[in-house]
Design an enzyme around this catalytic site. Structure first.
Site, mmCIF file in Angstrom:
data_model
loop_
_atom_site.group_PDB
_atom_site.id
_atom_site.type_symbol
_atom_site.label_atom_id
_atom_site.label_comp_id
_atom_site.label_asym_id
_atom_site.label_seq_id
_atom_site.Cartn_x
_atom_site.Cartn_y
_atom_site.Cartn_z
ATOM 1 N N ARG A 93 0.851 -1.195 0.000
ATOM 2 C CA ARG A 93 0.000 0.000 0.000
ATOM 3 C C ARG A 93 0.886 1.245 0.000
ATOM 4 O O ARG A 93 1.750 1.400 0.858
ATOM 5 C CB ARG A 93 -0.893 -0.020 1.233
ATOM 6 N N ARG A 122 -2.346 6.212 10.083
ATOM 7 C CA ARG A 122 -2.381 5.843 8.656
ATOM 8 C C ARG A 122 -2.435 7.076 7.759
ATOM 9 O O ARG A 122 -2.515 8.201 8.246
ATOM 10 C CB ARG A 122 -3.621 4.975 8.409
ATOM 11 N N LYS A 128 -4.229 0.339 14.724
ATOM 12 C CA LYS A 128 -4.229 1.397 13.706
ATOM 13 C C LYS A 128 -4.952 2.643 14.205
ATOM 14 O O LYS A 128 -5.843 2.556 15.072
ATOM 15 C CB LYS A 128 -4.881 0.878 12.428
ATOM 16 N N LYS A 131 -6.707 6.330 12.583
ATOM 17 C CA LYS A 131 -7.053 6.987 11.316
ATOM 18 C C LYS A 131 -7.485 8.434 11.526
ATOM 19 O O LYS A 131 -8.310 8.708 12.401
ATOM 20 C CB LYS A 131 -8.154 6.196 10.618
ATOM 21 N N CYS A 177 -15.263 -3.066 -0.901
ATOM 22 C CA CYS A 177 -13.890 -3.325 -0.479
ATOM 23 C C CYS A 177 -13.291 -4.360 -1.430
ATOM 24 O O CYS A 177 -13.979 -4.925 -2.267
ATOM 25 C CB CYS A 177 -13.870 -3.857 0.945
ATOM 26 N N CYS A 206 -7.867 -10.734 -0.245
ATOM 27 C CA CYS A 206 -7.984 -10.458 1.183
ATOM 28 C C CYS A 206 -8.140 -11.755 1.979
ATOM 29 O O CYS A 206 -9.083 -12.518 1.757
ATOM 30 C CB CYS A 206 -9.177 -9.545 1.462
ATOM 31 N N CYS A 259 -16.617 -8.880 4.593
ATOM 32 C CA CYS A 259 -16.638 -9.314 6.000
ATOM 33 C C CYS A 259 -16.981 -8.115 6.865
ATOM 34 O O CYS A 259 -17.034 -6.986 6.371
ATOM 35 C CB CYS A 259 -15.290 -9.944 6.392
ATOM 36 N N CYS A 305 -14.272 -2.350 5.759
ATOM 37 C CA CYS A 305 -13.368 -1.539 4.946
ATOM 38 C C CYS A 305 -14.103 -0.623 3.961
ATOM 39 O O CYS A 305 -13.655 0.481 3.698
ATOM 40 C CB CYS A 305 -12.402 -2.436 4.182
#
Ligand code: SRM
Ligand code: SF4
Length: 576
Positions: free
Chosen positions: A80, A149, A215, A217, A433, A439, A478, A482
């Site tokens: 990424r 991020r 994480k 954000k 996503c 994934c 899922c 995302c």
């Protein structure tokens, strides 16, 4: 750095020990990358490479076949590339475009946090690919991992006069909260990982040796657009203009997040709450202090409870504000009023006061491939402005000079992209996503299925006269969330292959989450059910009523998780 006493009661999660002992994110990554006996890396290295923006994956389409053949999985890597505020140059675009062909699976993925992803990189190609990314002054550092991020920002340079200043502040926050470790450069840029590292050069003044619990954000929204979905962020800044239209500061929001696990009620998506207000020159300091509150008080024992949203929910907004102010040594201001209209992108041409123009192109689910990829390569070869990745996975070709506009218009026409934005309002507001086949967490299809589902719904949309009605539809493979599915007017969340939970009732402007409508629907049930709902909406909606609001008014679902109360700071108050 203080350790809250209650945090020591349960044992630390193993990742905390791994981080602490990793020598600032080095671990055994180099040895694992050099190991020719396998196409992947060890579990420990996989946790650490995330901080370098690299995920080991395997092609899940090939799993069964490889198993039958007695071979190891078809291991590949995702990398990424972070793009602060989503802005990149044509030269950078051309480099990434070429790398996608030479080192990855021939596609570029624009993510919904304004970054790029390469998929399908073989282990041996990782370091050359990332070195090349760095050569054009981009990087993959901190694109994943327990750190701050890619910082998001509304991408439209002429939507508001506040934009240029806000973008600079967003970039400054991103720079300030980037990890300091030299490991990234040694490993990926200089191609020499020196075993020990230099404790002084490596030291992480903000993160420390164990970085964050999870994480983190951050995003900057510029009303009336809520394209970044500010309430889904751990920390949000909402730009506030003074009465002359100049940037006065930011209303601060904390504690948003989307992820949850099926059947685990202690995990949940959550909308951010309004914390206070600060002036532009205070933003970097405020962001740092809020991040350190999470560093010190976030749960390091249970990764499913480690996001800032749980710290905010558990301790309460008043506690968070007091702790942030204690660290700042001054008080935050009173939040200002803000109004968001929508979360979508403004497609097509927009013009700036200097005669420059911008073209926002719909790219379905952000997957740049085939003709679109070729077209954008040709455009990048002649474009003198920049590219802006949108928070909805689309692309703005920005600051096109008046002289260059005819050429770019010609290229858009040649490749049929001038008509890409003429899709239905449902498709233009769709987002999925990645999910399968890359994934590792996907339970169901998403990026490969949503376009097909929208095609099946488009007929009902057209026949009900809803062609130009924007309806936000999102899908994820899922419940990690995302594609920010819990903020969609129609949300689908994968449960198992071909089965989805369906959610309805989110606000069009991203200020209210949706509610579960039906669980575990098979795809064959989804299509007639959704077609029926769309037809009913067309027949029964009130004047100007959005689909999400309609779903609540007619009783399809009850409203939950609204941020509506937060829309009422005292307008024009200036106590900061
Ligand atoms: Fe995400 C994990 C893809 C935005 C919540 N996300 C993943 C991984 C890395 C799977 C993994 O851990 O093995 C996915 C890689 C798939 C692949 O093959 O590429 C992945 N997430 C994405 C992207 C590419 C979706 C997209 O199609 O655009 C987005 C990349 C953004 C970026 O550039 O950084 C992406 N992920 C999000 C968002 C939306 C957002 O941030 O606005 C969320 C919900 C917001 C949030 O964080 O709460 C999100 N991703 C997650 C979670 C759940 C986190 C949680 O604490 O609840 C996971 C799983 C995890 O971290 O354990 C996850
Ligand atoms: Fe993978 Fe789930 Fe995220 Fe989709 S929502 S990319 S399936 S982790």
């Amino acid at each position: 750095m203080s350790t809250p006493p209650e945090a020591t009661a349960k044992p630390l999660h193993k990742n905390e020990v791994l981080k602490a002992e990793s020598n600032y994110l080095r671990g055994h990554i180099l040895q694992d990358l050099s190991d020719p006996s396998t196409g992947t890396i060890s579990e420990d290295s996989a946790q650490l490479t995330k901080f370098h923006g690299v995920y080991p994956q395997d092609d899940r389409d090939l799993r069964n076949q490889r198993r039958k053949e007695g071979k190891e999985k078809a291991y590949i890597f995702m990398a990424r590339v972070r793009v602060p505020g989503g802005v990149c140059t044509p030269k950078q675009w051309l480099t990434l475009d070429a790398l996608a062909d030479s080192h990855a699976n021939g596609t570029l993925k624009i993510t919904n946090r304004q970054a790029f992803q390469f998929h399908g990189i073989l282990k041996g190609n990782l370091r050359p690919a990332i070195r090349e990314v760095n050569r054009v002054l981009m990087d993959t550092l901190a694109a994943c991992g327990d750190v701050v991020r890619n910082v998001m920002c509304n991408p439209n340079p002429h939507l508001s006069s506040l934009h240029a200043e806000t973008l600079e502040i967003a970039r400054a926050v991103g720079r300030h909260l980037s990890p300091h470790t030299r490991a990234y450069h040694e490993l990926w840029v200089e191609d020499r990982l020196v075993g020990g590292g230099d404790p002084e050069e490596d030291a992480e003044p903000i993160y420390g040796k164990t970085y964050l619990p999870r994480k983190f954000k951050i995003g900057f929204a510029i009303p009336p657009s809520n394209d970044i979905d500010v309430f889904a962020n751990d920390l949000g800044f909402i730009a506030v203009a003074d009465d002359k239209g100049r940037l006065a500061g930011f209303t601060i929001t904390v504690g948003g997040g989307m992820g949850m696990s099926h059947n685990q009620v202690e995990t949940y998506p959550r909308l951010a709450e309004v914390l206070g207000f600060c002036r532009p020159e205070q933003v970097v300091e405020v962001a740092e202090k809020i991040v350190t509150v999470q560093r010190d008080f976030g749960d390091r024992t249970d990764r499913k409870h480690a996001r800032f949203k749980y710290t905010v929910a558990d301790r309460g907004l008043v506690w968070i504000r007091n702790e942030v102010e204690r660290r700042l040594g001054w008080e935050l201001g009173t939040p200002r009023r803000f109004e968001f209209t929508d979360t979508g992108d403004r497609y097509g041409w927009t013009e700036g006061p200097d005669g420059s123009a911008h073209f926002t192109l719909f790219i379905e689910n952000g997957r740049v491939k085939g003709d679109v990829k070729t077209a954008l390569r040709e455009i990048a070869s002649v474009h003198t402005g920049d590219f802006r990745l949108t928070p909805n996975q689309h692309l703005m070709i920005a600051s096109i000079s008046p002289e260059n506009r005819p050429r770019i218009e010609g290229l858009l026409r040649k490749h049929g992209l001038d008509t890409a934005n003429r899709a239905t309002g449902l498709r233009l507001n769709s987002m999925a996503c990645v999910a399968l086949p890359t994934c590792g967490l996907a339970l169901a299809e998403s990026e490969r299925y949503l376009p097909e589902l929208v095609t099946q719904l488009d007929e009902a949309v057209e026949s009900a006269g809803l062609r130009d009605d924007a309806i936000v539809i999102r899908m994820t493979g899922c419940p990690n969330g995302c594609g920010r599915p819990f903020l969609a007017e129609i949300g689908f969340v994968g449960r198992s292959p071909g089965k989805y939970n369906m959610y309805l009732g989110a606000a069009f402007n991203g200020s209210r989450m949706n509610t579960l409508y039906k669980a575990s629907l098979a795809t064959a049930e989804i299509i007639p059910l959704t077609q029926g709902l769309l037809k009913r909406y067309a027949a029964e909606r009130l004047d100007g009523e959005r689909f999400g609001d309609f779903s609540i008014r007619v009783g399809l679902v009850k409203p939950t998780g609204t941020a509506a109360d937060f829309h009422s700071g005292p307008a024009g108050a200036s106590d900061s």
